[in-house]
Design a protein around this motif. Structure first.
Motif, PDB file in Angstrom:
ATOM      1  N   GLY A  17       0.627  -1.055  -0.286  1.00  0.00           N
ATOM      2  CA  GLY A  17       0.200  -0.056  -0.031  1.00  0.00           C
ATOM      3  C   GLY A  17       0.842   1.187  -0.300  1.00  0.00           C
ATOM      4  O   GLY A  17       0.320   2.272  -0.394  1.00  0.00           O
ATOM      5  N   GLY A  19       2.640   2.325  -2.322  1.00  0.00           N
ATOM      6  CA  GLY A  19       2.745   3.080  -3.660  1.00  0.00           C
ATOM      7  C   GLY A  19       4.148   2.321  -4.954  1.00  0.00           C
ATOM      8  O   GLY A  19       4.152   2.638  -6.004  1.00  0.00           O
ATOM      9  N   SER A  21       3.502  -0.004  -7.319  1.00  0.00           N
ATOM     10  CA  SER A  21       2.683  -0.742  -8.152  1.00  0.00           C
ATOM     11  C   SER A  21       2.509   0.862  -9.290  1.00  0.00           C
ATOM     12  O   SER A  21       2.967   0.772 -10.166  1.00  0.00           O
ATOM     13  CB  SER A  21       1.820  -1.438  -8.195  1.00  0.00           C
ATOM     14  N   THR A  22       2.241   2.175  -8.106  1.00  0.00           N
ATOM     15  CA  THR A  22       1.429   3.349  -8.966  1.00  0.00           C
ATOM     16  C   THR A  22       3.077   3.841  -9.484  1.00  0.00           C
ATOM     17  O   THR A  22       2.926   4.272 -10.472  1.00  0.00           O
ATOM     18  CB  THR A  22       1.257   4.049  -7.979  1.00  0.00           C
ATOM     19  N   ARG A 136      -4.075   4.729   2.632  1.00  0.00           N
ATOM     20  CA  ARG A 136      -4.011   4.231   1.672  1.00  0.00           C
ATOM     21  C   ARG A 136      -4.457   3.344   1.005  1.00  0.00           C
ATOM     22  O   ARG A 136      -5.457   2.411   0.312  1.00  0.00           O
ATOM     23  CB  ARG A 136      -3.077   4.340   1.479  1.00  0.00           C
ATOM     24  N   ARG A 140      -7.835   2.187  -1.061  1.00  0.00           N
ATOM     25  CA  ARG A 140      -7.800   1.240  -2.330  1.00  0.00           C
ATOM     26  C   ARG A 140      -9.253   0.867  -3.087  1.00  0.00           C
ATOM     27  O   ARG A 140      -9.458   0.084  -3.371  1.00  0.00           O
ATOM     28  CB  ARG A 140      -6.021   0.767  -2.733  1.00  0.00           C
ATOM     29  N   ASP A 175       4.445  12.923  -1.194  1.00  0.00           N
ATOM     30  CA  ASP A 175       4.115  13.509  -2.357  1.00  0.00           C
ATOM     31  C   ASP A 175       4.632  12.441  -3.627  1.00  0.00           C
ATOM     32  O   ASP A 175       5.717  12.089  -3.757  1.00  0.00           O
ATOM     33  CB  ASP A 175       5.308  15.264  -2.584  1.00  0.00           C
ATOM     34  N   LEU A 176       3.218  12.453  -4.758  1.00  0.00           N
ATOM     35  CA  LEU A 176       3.980  11.614  -5.177  1.00  0.00           C
ATOM     36  C   LEU A 176       4.779  11.491  -6.890  1.00  0.00           C
ATOM     37  O   LEU A 176       6.385  10.711  -7.628  1.00  0.00           O
ATOM     38  CB  LEU A 176       2.359  10.879  -6.591  1.00  0.00           C
TER      39      LEU A 176
HETATM   40  N1  LIG Z   1       1.484   9.926  -2.881  1.00  0.00           N
HETATM   41  C1  LIG Z   1       0.903   8.869  -2.818  1.00  0.00           C
HETATM   42  N2  LIG Z   1       0.031   9.832  -2.360  1.00  0.00           N
HETATM   43  C2  LIG Z   1      -1.535   9.421  -2.477  1.00  0.00           C
HETATM   44  N3  LIG Z   1      -2.824   8.560  -2.826  1.00  0.00           N
HETATM   45  C3  LIG Z   1      -1.179   7.390  -3.320  1.00  0.00           C
HETATM   46  C4  LIG Z   1       0.837   8.172  -3.247  1.00  0.00           C
HETATM   47  N4  LIG Z   1       0.997   6.906  -3.872  1.00  0.00           N
HETATM   48  C5  LIG Z   1       0.273   5.906  -4.263  1.00  0.00           C
HETATM   49  N5  LIG Z   1      -1.161   6.095  -3.583  1.00  0.00           N
HETATM   50  C6  LIG Z   1      -2.144   5.283  -3.501  1.00  0.00           C
HETATM   51  O1  LIG Z   1      -2.424   4.927  -2.643  1.00  0.00           O
HETATM   52  C7  LIG Z   1      -3.042   3.212  -2.725  1.00  0.00           C
HETATM   53  C8  LIG Z   1      -1.260   1.886  -2.967  1.00  0.00           C
HETATM   54  O2  LIG Z   1      -0.846   2.442  -3.699  1.00  0.00           O
HETATM   55  P1  LIG Z   1      -0.080   1.203  -4.662  1.00  0.00           P
HETATM   56  O3  LIG Z   1      -0.975   0.034  -4.570  1.00  0.00           O
HETATM   57  O4  LIG Z   1       0.791   1.029  -6.090  1.00  0.00           O
HETATM   58  O5  LIG Z   1       0.516  -0.095  -3.829  1.00  0.00           O
HETATM   59  P2  LIG Z   1       1.751  -1.532  -3.264  1.00  0.00           P
HETATM   60  O6  LIG Z   1       2.937  -0.315  -2.338  1.00  0.00           O
HETATM   61  O7  LIG Z   1       2.045  -1.503  -5.062  1.00  0.00           O
HETATM   62  O8  LIG Z   1       1.357  -1.775  -2.732  1.00  0.00           O
HETATM   63  P3  LIG Z   1       0.969  -4.090  -2.697  1.00  0.00           P
HETATM   64  O9  LIG Z   1       2.573  -4.456  -2.268  1.00  0.00           O
HETATM   65  O10 LIG Z   1       0.019  -4.568  -1.762  1.00  0.00           O
HETATM   66  O11 LIG Z   1       0.818  -3.925  -4.237  1.00  0.00           O
HETATM   67  C9  LIG Z   1      -3.042   3.203  -4.234  1.00  0.00           C
HETATM   68  O12 LIG Z   1      -5.070   3.478  -4.320  1.00  0.00           O
HETATM   69  C10 LIG Z   1      -2.578   4.821  -5.301  1.00  0.00           C
HETATM   70  O13 LIG Z   1      -3.294   5.177  -5.499  1.00  0.00           O
END
Ligand SMILES: Nc1ncnc2c1ncn2[C@@H]1O[C@H](COP(=O)(O)OP(=O)(O)OP(=O)(O)O)[C@@H](O)[C@H]1O
Length: 191
Positions: A17, A19, A21-22, A136, A140, A175-176
């Motif tokens: 969670g 971020g 994957s994002t 987050r 999600r 901040d993304l």
């Molecule tokens: N900087 C950010 N600010 C706000 N929301 C964010 C930010 N980065 C990511 N998110 C949101 O947080 C959530 C989790 O991100 P993501 O799915 O990329 O996490 P992950 O680390 O890949 O998790 P997993 O390991 O479970 O796959 C998503 O809904 C994403 O849109």
């Protein structure tokens, strides 16, 4: 033109969670020819359209178990009766094709990679705080309350592991845009 990063694999880890994957989706979209994921092995049957060596390396159970015995895998697990695993060789193959292999794995995976000759670089993506991480994960909309709790428990372990200095770089995903820029700087800092 293909923008080249170092061919040393880049391991990205951090709580679920946070971020990963994002950020990786954006990286692959921006530099489609520079990075790759390794092809996993599985004992499940191919689905229509899945090509061996592309979707997965499809192998039978005895072959998979032989590979386990040879310590061929960085990590492997069993889900609903089938084995899945990431082999060291499949990571090397990405580099052989001229791409930087990106590994998105947990702390156990980080420890395994450190015990191989892969000579990887280690990046930890941290949430601004555990409260924000929880928000987050809940936001999600993919996790049940039990799953959120499990991920939060694991997140604390991941954070403690990062404090041991196991990574080359820690990026806080507040901040993304800033986190993405930090990721690019880390990834391309090695020629
Ligand atoms: N900087 C950010 N600010 C706000 N929301 C964010 C930010 N980065 C990511 N998110 C949101 O947080 C959530 C989790 O991100 P993501 O799915 O990329 O996490 P992950 O680390 O890949 O998790 P997993 O390991 O479970 O796959 C998503 O809904 C994403 O849109």
């Amino acid at each position: 033109m293909v923008v080249k990063a170092s061919l040393r694999p880049v391991v990205i880890s951090g709580p679920s969670g946070t971020g990963k994957s994002t950020l990786l989706k954006r990286l692959f979209a921006e530099y489609p020819d520079s990075f790759g994921f390794s092809v996993s092995h599985t004992t499940r049957k191919p689905r229509p359209g899945e090509e061996n060596g592309i979707a997965y390396h499809f192998v039978d159970k005895p072959r998979f178990e032989k590979l386990i015995g040879e310590n061929a895998f960085l990590e492997h697990a069993e889900f609903s009766g089938n084995y899945y695993g990431t082999s060291i060789r499949s990571v090397e193959d990405v580099g052989t094709k001229g791409k930087t292999c990106i590994l998105d794995i947990d702390m156990q995976g980080v420890i395994s990679v450190k015990n191989t000759p892969l000579n990887a670089r280690y990046l930890f993506l941290a949430p601004p705080s555990l409260e924000i991480l929880r928000a987050r994960l809940e936001g999600r909309g993919t996790e049940s309350p039990e799953s959120v709790k499990k991920r939060m428990d694991q997140a604390e372990k991941e954070m403690a592991f990062a404090e041991t200095g196991a990574h080359d770089k820690i990026i806080v995903n507040d901040d993304l845009e800033k986190a993405y820029k930090d990721l690019i700087d880390f990834i391309f800092e090695e020629p």
